[in-house]
Design an enzyme around this catalytic site. Structure first.
Site, PDB file in Angstrom:
ATOM      1  N   GLU A  97       2.666  -0.147  10.331  1.00  0.00           N
ATOM      2  CA  GLU A  97       1.950  -0.905   9.306  1.00  0.00           C
ATOM      3  C   GLU A  97       2.831  -2.047   8.813  1.00  0.00           C
ATOM      4  OE1 GLU A  97      -0.718  -1.595   8.152  1.00  0.00           O
ATOM      5  OE2 GLU A  97      -1.964   0.071   7.518  1.00  0.00           O
ATOM      6  N   ASP A  98       2.209  -3.180   8.496  1.00  0.00           N
ATOM      7  CA  ASP A  98       2.979  -4.261   7.880  1.00  0.00           C
ATOM      8  C   ASP A  98       3.265  -3.954   6.418  1.00  0.00           C
ATOM      9  OD1 ASP A  98       0.307  -4.479   7.257  1.00  0.00           O
ATOM     10  OD2 ASP A  98       0.140  -6.614   7.686  1.00  0.00           O
ATOM     11  N   ASP A 101       0.081  -0.387   0.443  1.00  0.00           N
ATOM     12  CA  ASP A 101      -0.270  -0.790  -0.919  1.00  0.00           C
ATOM     13  C   ASP A 101      -0.791   0.455  -1.655  1.00  0.00           C
ATOM     14  OD1 ASP A 101      -1.376  -2.244  -3.079  1.00  0.00           O
ATOM     15  OD2 ASP A 101      -1.799  -3.956  -1.810  1.00  0.00           O
ATOM     16  N   PHE A 150       2.067 -10.801  -4.402  1.00  0.00           N
ATOM     17  CA  PHE A 150       1.245 -11.080  -3.227  1.00  0.00           C
ATOM     18  C   PHE A 150       2.116 -11.760  -2.169  1.00  0.00           C
ATOM     19  CE2 PHE A 150      -1.769 -12.961  -0.421  1.00  0.00           C
ATOM     20  CZ  PHE A 150      -2.838 -12.086  -0.439  1.00  0.00           C
ATOM     21  N   ARG A 163       0.066 -15.817   8.632  1.00  0.00           N
ATOM     22  CA  ARG A 163       0.537 -14.639   9.373  1.00  0.00           C
ATOM     23  C   ARG A 163       1.741 -15.003  10.250  1.00  0.00           C
ATOM     24  NH1 ARG A 163      -3.258 -10.412   9.067  1.00  0.00           N
ATOM     25  NH2 ARG A 163      -5.434 -11.028   8.958  1.00  0.00           N
TER      26      ARG A 163
END
Ligand code: PRP
Length: 175
Positions: A97-98, A101, A150, A163
């Site tokens: 996973e990047d 959250d 963010f 990205r």
């Protein structure tokens, strides 16, 4: 509105951390084959970078998940859009996973993969935002724990942009 990106984690720092984690994975899985299970789209960059540092036999597979909701608000309900191509039974799976959250995506995927009886299942996240956690999830390999900002870059997007940045950045807006 102009968007400026402030560097939070630079390319060199990411590279060094990935090398450390890859060394750990290579040691833990010595003599075995692993499957890097990439969660599209954000994790595609990190999966490729990590794969290049893995010295044990490695395969890559891809899954697409989606959280339905209205506008930018996630409903919290995760849905499978595209499952893995290969059978994962008896395989050593490392989910890539990047970012984690709320933890809903990883938790959903963990339960989904477990049903197929992998030989082992580990979770990797480049970034972890512990302040945002709603569902408890045990991440085996964490690149960096970050504050609730963010972030974009290294696979992470804002409206599908950024990205391709080679670093992790925070968007600052001048209105
Ligand atoms: C992001 C990220 C994780 C998920 C994490 O994906 O890549 O998969 O959200 O959030 P959670 O812990 O609250 O579940 P996103 O839905 O933005 O898709 P993308 O990877 O295609 O950008």
């Amino acid at each position: 509105m102009n968007e400026k990106i402030k560097v939070m984690i630079d390319e060199e720092t990411i590279k060094k951390r990935l090398e450390e984690i890859a060394t750990q994975i290579n040691r833990e899985f010595a003599g075995q084959e692993i499957v890097l299970a990439c969660v599209l789209k954000g994790s595609v960059f990190i999966t490729c970078e990590l794969a290049k540092l893995i010295t044990v036999p490695v395969k890559m597979d891809f899954v697409t998940l989606s959280s339905y909701g209205s506008g930018t608000i996630s409903s919290g309900v995760v849905r499978m859009v595209k499952d893995f191509d290969e059978d994962i039974k008896d395989k050593n799976i490392i989910v890539i996973e990047d970012i984690v959250d709320s933890g809903r995506t990883l938790s959903y995927l963990f339960n989904h993969i477990k049903k197929s009886n992998p030989r082992s299942l580990k979770l990797f996240a480049l970034l972890d935002k512990p302040e945002r956690r709603v569902v408890n999830v045990n991440i085996d390999y964490i690149g960096f724990s970050i504050p609730d900002k963010f972030v974009v870059g290294y696979g992470l997007d804002y409206d599908q942009k950024y990205r391709n940045l080679s670093y992790i950045g925070v968007i600052e807006t001048d209105q």
